[in-house]
Design an enzyme around this catalytic site. Sequence first.
Site, PDB file in Angstrom:
ATOM      1  N   GLY A 142      14.139   3.541   0.904  1.00  0.00           N
ATOM      2  CA  GLY A 142      13.170   3.467   1.981  1.00  0.00           C
ATOM      3  C   GLY A 142      13.575   2.285   2.911  1.00  0.00           C
ATOM      4  CE1 TYR A 201       6.425  -3.030  10.779  1.00  0.00           C
ATOM      5  CE2 TYR A 201       6.303  -0.876  10.111  1.00  0.00           C
ATOM      6  CZ  TYR A 201       6.121  -1.720  11.160  1.00  0.00           C
ATOM      7  OH  TYR A 201       5.648  -1.455  12.093  1.00  0.00           O
ATOM      8  CB  VAL A 237      14.330   8.720  -3.342  1.00  0.00           C
ATOM      9  CG1 VAL A 237      14.548   8.591  -4.515  1.00  0.00           C
ATOM     10  CG2 VAL A 237      15.086   7.867  -2.527  1.00  0.00           C
ATOM     11  CD  GLU A 246      -4.418   0.399  15.364  1.00  0.00           C
ATOM     12  OE1 GLU A 246      -3.465   0.763  14.857  1.00  0.00           O
ATOM     13  OE2 GLU A 246      -4.250  -0.663  15.917  1.00  0.00           O
ATOM     14  CD  GLN A 254      -0.382 -10.285   8.440  1.00  0.00           C
ATOM     15  OE1 GLN A 254      -0.457 -11.612   8.357  1.00  0.00           O
ATOM     16  NE2 GLN A 254      -1.201  -9.353   9.084  1.00  0.00           N
TER      17      GLN A 254
HETATM   18  P1  FAD Z   1       6.818   2.752   5.387  1.00  0.00           P
HETATM   19  O1  FAD Z   1       6.880   1.639   6.806  1.00  0.00           O
HETATM   20  O2  FAD Z   1       6.135   3.504   5.470  1.00  0.00           O
HETATM   21  O3  FAD Z   1       8.101   3.279   5.203  1.00  0.00           O
HETATM   22  C1  FAD Z   1       8.534   3.956   4.228  1.00  0.00           C
HETATM   23  C2  FAD Z   1      10.069   4.575   4.358  1.00  0.00           C
HETATM   24  O4  FAD Z   1      10.414   5.253   3.431  1.00  0.00           O
HETATM   25  C3  FAD Z   1      10.266   5.464   5.598  1.00  0.00           C
HETATM   26  O5  FAD Z   1      11.354   4.994   6.366  1.00  0.00           O
HETATM   27  C4  FAD Z   1      10.180   6.804   4.965  1.00  0.00           C
HETATM   28  O6  FAD Z   1      10.933   7.694   5.770  1.00  0.00           O
HETATM   29  C5  FAD Z   1      11.139   6.393   3.612  1.00  0.00           C
HETATM   30  N1  FAD Z   1      10.831   7.377   2.584  1.00  0.00           N
HETATM   31  C6  FAD Z   1       9.751   7.975   2.320  1.00  0.00           C
HETATM   32  N2  FAD Z   1       9.861   8.892   1.105  1.00  0.00           N
HETATM   33  C7  FAD Z   1      11.148   8.743   1.042  1.00  0.00           C
HETATM   34  C8  FAD Z   1      12.180   9.635  -0.086  1.00  0.00           C
HETATM   35  N3  FAD Z   1      11.777  10.335  -0.759  1.00  0.00           N
HETATM   36  N4  FAD Z   1      13.560   9.331  -0.034  1.00  0.00           N
HETATM   37  C9  FAD Z   1      14.003   8.556   1.053  1.00  0.00           C
HETATM   38  N5  FAD Z   1      13.352   7.858   2.147  1.00  0.00           N
HETATM   39  C10 FAD Z   1      11.828   7.937   1.842  1.00  0.00           C
HETATM   40  N6  FAD Z   1      -0.233  -2.502   9.398  1.00  0.00           N
HETATM   41  C11 FAD Z   1      -0.136  -4.030   9.922  1.00  0.00           C
HETATM   42  O7  FAD Z   1      -0.002  -5.024   9.381  1.00  0.00           O
HETATM   43  N7  FAD Z   1      -0.486  -3.996  11.376  1.00  0.00           N
HETATM   44  C12 FAD Z   1      -0.818  -2.932  11.914  1.00  0.00           C
HETATM   45  O8  FAD Z   1      -1.039  -2.819  13.475  1.00  0.00           O
HETATM   46  C13 FAD Z   1      -0.585  -1.579  11.409  1.00  0.00           C
HETATM   47  N8  FAD Z   1      -0.862  -0.588  12.212  1.00  0.00           N
HETATM   48  C14 FAD Z   1      -0.805   0.824  11.521  1.00  0.00           C
HETATM   49  C15 FAD Z   1      -0.920   1.823  12.293  1.00  0.00           C
HETATM   50  C16 FAD Z   1      -0.961   3.323  11.813  1.00  0.00           C
HETATM   51  C17 FAD Z   1      -1.104   4.536  12.612  1.00  0.00           C
HETATM   52  C18 FAD Z   1      -0.504   3.281  10.506  1.00  0.00           C
HETATM   53  C19 FAD Z   1      -0.473   4.475   9.871  1.00  0.00           C
HETATM   54  C20 FAD Z   1      -0.288   2.125   9.622  1.00  0.00           C
HETATM   55  C21 FAD Z   1      -0.603   0.813  10.074  1.00  0.00           C
HETATM   56  N9  FAD Z   1      -0.227  -0.338   9.448  1.00  0.00           N
HETATM   57  C22 FAD Z   1      -0.450  -1.476  10.030  1.00  0.00           C
HETATM   58  C23 FAD Z   1       0.063  -0.171   8.097  1.00  0.00           C
HETATM   59  C24 FAD Z   1       1.628  -0.376   7.872  1.00  0.00           C
HETATM   60  O9  FAD Z   1       2.248   0.475   8.957  1.00  0.00           O
HETATM   61  C25 FAD Z   1       2.320   0.046   6.452  1.00  0.00           C
HETATM   62  O10 FAD Z   1       1.574  -0.786   5.514  1.00  0.00           O
HETATM   63  C26 FAD Z   1       3.704  -0.284   6.358  1.00  0.00           C
HETATM   64  O11 FAD Z   1       4.454   0.745   7.321  1.00  0.00           O
HETATM   65  C27 FAD Z   1       4.184  -0.185   5.113  1.00  0.00           C
HETATM   66  O12 FAD Z   1       5.518  -0.593   4.821  1.00  0.00           O
HETATM   67  P2  FAD Z   1       6.588   0.180   3.720  1.00  0.00           P
HETATM   68  O13 FAD Z   1       7.918  -0.496   4.067  1.00  0.00           O
HETATM   69  O14 FAD Z   1       5.783   0.023   2.674  1.00  0.00           O
HETATM   70  O15 FAD Z   1       6.496   1.801   4.232  1.00  0.00           O
HETATM   71  P1  NAD Z   2      -8.263   2.939   4.966  1.00  0.00           P
HETATM   72  O1  NAD Z   2      -8.138   3.015   3.649  1.00  0.00           O
HETATM   73  O2  NAD Z   2      -8.079   1.490   5.495  1.00  0.00           O
HETATM   74  O3  NAD Z   2      -9.499   3.476   5.908  1.00  0.00           O
HETATM   75  C1  NAD Z   2      -9.833   4.737   5.421  1.00  0.00           C
HETATM   76  C2  NAD Z   2     -11.231   5.307   5.822  1.00  0.00           C
HETATM   77  O4  NAD Z   2     -11.549   6.407   5.371  1.00  0.00           O
HETATM   78  C3  NAD Z   2     -12.259   4.378   4.995  1.00  0.00           C
HETATM   79  O5  NAD Z   2     -13.057   3.616   5.848  1.00  0.00           O
HETATM   80  C4  NAD Z   2     -12.878   5.090   4.141  1.00  0.00           C
HETATM   81  O6  NAD Z   2     -14.346   4.916   4.094  1.00  0.00           O
HETATM   82  C5  NAD Z   2     -12.848   6.443   4.984  1.00  0.00           C
HETATM   83  N1  NAD Z   2     -13.101   7.636   4.227  1.00  0.00           N
HETATM   84  C6  NAD Z   2     -12.627   8.029   2.896  1.00  0.00           C
HETATM   85  N2  NAD Z   2     -12.783   9.146   2.620  1.00  0.00           N
HETATM   86  C7  NAD Z   2     -13.648   9.666   3.323  1.00  0.00           C
HETATM   87  C8  NAD Z   2     -14.285  11.084   3.702  1.00  0.00           C
HETATM   88  N3  NAD Z   2     -14.140  12.043   2.543  1.00  0.00           N
HETATM   89  N4  NAD Z   2     -15.040  11.269   4.760  1.00  0.00           N
HETATM   90  C9  NAD Z   2     -14.951  10.331   5.892  1.00  0.00           C
HETATM   91  N5  NAD Z   2     -14.394   9.067   5.648  1.00  0.00           N
HETATM   92  C10 NAD Z   2     -13.772   8.798   4.554  1.00  0.00           C
HETATM   93  O7  NAD Z   2      -7.200   3.726   5.742  1.00  0.00           O
HETATM   94  P2  NAD Z   2      -6.118   3.451   7.017  1.00  0.00           P
HETATM   95  O8  NAD Z   2      -6.980   3.354   7.976  1.00  0.00           O
HETATM   96  O9  NAD Z   2      -5.111   4.648   6.862  1.00  0.00           O
HETATM   97  O10 NAD Z   2      -5.291   2.197   6.865  1.00  0.00           O
HETATM   98  C11 NAD Z   2      -4.334   2.080   5.586  1.00  0.00           C
HETATM   99  C12 NAD Z   2      -3.859   0.649   5.740  1.00  0.00           C
HETATM  100  O11 NAD Z   2      -2.905   0.145   7.022  1.00  0.00           O
HETATM  101  C13 NAD Z   2      -4.905  -0.641   5.803  1.00  0.00           C
HETATM  102  O12 NAD Z   2      -4.507  -1.239   4.851  1.00  0.00           O
HETATM  103  C14 NAD Z   2      -5.006  -0.922   7.004  1.00  0.00           C
HETATM  104  O13 NAD Z   2      -5.567  -2.291   7.027  1.00  0.00           O
HETATM  105  C15 NAD Z   2      -3.434  -0.836   7.635  1.00  0.00           C
HETATM  106  N6  NAD Z   2      -3.699  -0.518   8.964  1.00  0.00           N
HETATM  107  C16 NAD Z   2      -3.707  -1.661   9.813  1.00  0.00           C
HETATM  108  C17 NAD Z   2      -3.874  -1.632  11.120  1.00  0.00           C
HETATM  109  C18 NAD Z   2      -3.834  -2.696  11.999  1.00  0.00           C
HETATM  110  O14 NAD Z   2      -4.065  -3.780  11.266  1.00  0.00           O
HETATM  111  N7  NAD Z   2      -4.062  -2.768  13.537  1.00  0.00           N
HETATM  112  C19 NAD Z   2      -3.878  -0.152  11.793  1.00  0.00           C
HETATM  113  C20 NAD Z   2      -3.825   0.887  11.017  1.00  0.00           C
HETATM  114  C21 NAD Z   2      -3.512   0.662   9.700  1.00  0.00           C
END
Ligand code: FAD
Ligand code: NAD
Length: 396
Positions: free
Chosen positions: A11, A14, A82, A170, A314
Site C-alpha cells: 500500500g 499515507y 495484493v 466534507e 495524521q
Molecule cells: P490509504 O491512504 O487509504 O492508502 C491505502 C493504499 O493501499 C492505497 O494507495 C490503495 O490503492 C492501496 N491498496 C489497497 N488495497 C490494495 C491491494 N489489495 N493491493 C495493492 N494496493 C492496495 N484524515 C485526516 O487526518 N485528516 C483529514 O483531513 C482527512 N480527510 C479525509 C477526507 C476523506 C474524504 C476521507 C475518505 C478520509 C479522510 N481522512 C482524513 C482519513 C484518511 O484519509 C485515512 O485515515 C488515511 O488515508 C489512511 O491512510 P492509509 O495509508 O492507512 O490508507
Molecule cells: P465515521 O465512522 O467517522 O463516521 C460515519 C458516520 O456514519 C457516523 O457518524 C455514524 O454514526 C454514521 N452512520 C453509521 N451507520 C449509519 C446508518 N445506518 N445510517 C446513518 N448514519 C450512519 O466515518 P468517516 O466520516 O468516513 O471518517 C473515517 C475516518 O476518517 C475518521 O477517523 C475520521 O475522523 C477521518 N476523517 C477525518 C477528516 C478530517 O479530519 N477532516 C475528514 C474525513 C474523515
Amino acid sequence: MSRIPRIVILGAGYGGIVTALRLQKQLNYNEADVTLVNKHDYHYITTHLHMPAAGTDKPDNARVNILKLIDEFKIDFVKSTVVQIRPHDKKVILEEGVLSYDYLVVGLGGEPETFGIPGLKEYAMNIRSINSVRLIREHIEYQFAKFKREPSRTEALTFVVGGAGFTGIEFVGELADRVPELCREFDVDPELVKIYNVEAAPTALPGFDPELVEYAMDVLKKKGVTFKIGVAIKECTPEGVLLATGEEIRTNTVVWTGGIRGNRMLEEAGFETMRGRIKVDEHLRAPGHDNIYVIGDCSIVMNPEGRPYPPTAQISIQQAEVCAHNLVASIRGDQLKTFEYQSKGTVASLGRGEAIGIVGTKKVKGGAAALMKKLIDLRYLYIIGGLPLVIRKGKF
Ligand code: FAD
Ligand code: NAD
C-alpha cells in the site's frame, strides 16, 4: 540473516508512502532491499477525495505519480494488487507473482463498513479512491442530464449522503458548492435539487465539539443541505433509501460515508482483527509477528482511556515515521521506539472558504479554519514531495 534483509511495504497510501520515503532516507547502501507494492502507479491524497467526488476539483489534483516521489535506486516499486498475505510462509501473493519478505509493512488502508445494511454494497457509492470518486462525479452529472430528458423524475435531482461523520460533512459541503454550477450548466431550477445528509447518531459529527458542530450544520443548511439526524439508513434499494422511521427517500444517488473497517485480507490471513483492523503492539507490530508492522487504517492503537484512536491520515503519518525507525533499528539490532500518538487537532472543510476545527486547545471556524486546512494540505505535500510538489499540486 546473512543476505540483505527484504522489506515489503503493502500500500502506498499515507502510511505506506511515508514509510518508504523515511526508509529511503535512513537506510545505508545495501542495508536492505525495499519493495513498495500498490495497485495503482499513483499515490492518492485521500483527504482531498471529497472534492473530485463532488466535481469541485479534478481527480488528477488528488493524485501523484509514485515514481515522482521515490528514488528508484533505493526502492523497488511494483504496481500490482495484493491478493493474499501468508504470514507463516513470509510471502505475499500478488495478482502477478509472489514476493517473499523478512519484514512486512501492511498499509492497505480501509474499506467501507456497511454493517450488513441490505443494498448498500449494490446500490451505494463510496469515497475511497480516484476511481470511486470519478464514478460519483460522472454519476451526478449524468443525473442532471437525465432529468432534462425526463423532468417528471425529480429523484434524479435528489442526493442522499449516508453518515454525517467528517467524510459525509466534507462531501455535502462540496456538493452544495457544485450544485449551482450544475444548475447553470444544465438549465435546472436550483429549488428542485435536494441534498440529504442522514445520520444515525443523535448529532452530526458525533463526539466533536458541539458548538462547532452547530456552526457546521448552520453553514451547510444555508448552502441547501437538509439534515436528518438521529435516523439510521435501514436499507438501500434501486429506488432510494429506507430510514429506520419508515420514511423512504427516493433517489438515484446514495453516497455511503457511514464508516470504514480494515482490509478483509487481514482476517483471511488469520490475524486477530476487530472490524478488519489489527490491534498492534507498542512498536506497531501485529501481536505474535515480530516482523510484521501494521499501520494506518488497517491498525488499531488505543488511547489512554482504552478506546481506539480514530483512523486518520495524521495518525498514519506518525505511525509511518515510527515504523520506518523500527525497521531500521531491527536490522541494526538497535532499540525499537514505542509509538505515542500526538494529536495536532482536527480541521474539516465545509466547502469553499468555510471549515471548522480544533487546533491544540483552540477552536477555529470560518475563513481562518479554511486557511488552516489549506496549510495542513500543503504541509503534507511538502512531507512527501518537498517544495516542487507543493508548487505543482498546492492550490494557491
Ligand atoms: P490509504 O491512504 O487509504 O492508502 C491505502 C493504499 O493501499 C492505497 O494507495 C490503495 O490503492 C492501496 N491498496 C489497497 N488495497 C490494495 C491491494 N489489495 N493491493 C495493492 N494496493 C492496495 N484524515 C485526516 O487526518 N485528516 C483529514 O483531513 C482527512 N480527510 C479525509 C477526507 C476523506 C474524504 C476521507 C475518505 C478520509 C479522510 N481522512 C482524513 C482519513 C484518511 O484519509 C485515512 O485515515 C488515511 O488515508 C489512511 O491512510 P492509509 O495509508 O492507512 O490508507
Ligand atoms: P465515521 O465512522 O467517522 O463516521 C460515519 C458516520 O456514519 C457516523 O457518524 C455514524 O454514526 C454514521 N452512520 C453509521 N451507520 C449509519 C446508518 N445506518 N445510517 C446513518 N448514519 C450512519 O466515518 P468517516 O466520516 O468516513 O471518517 C473515517 C475516518 O476518517 C475518521 O477517523 C475520521 O475522523 C477521518 N476523517 C477525518 C477528516 C478530517 O479530519 N477532516 C475528514 C474525513 C474523515
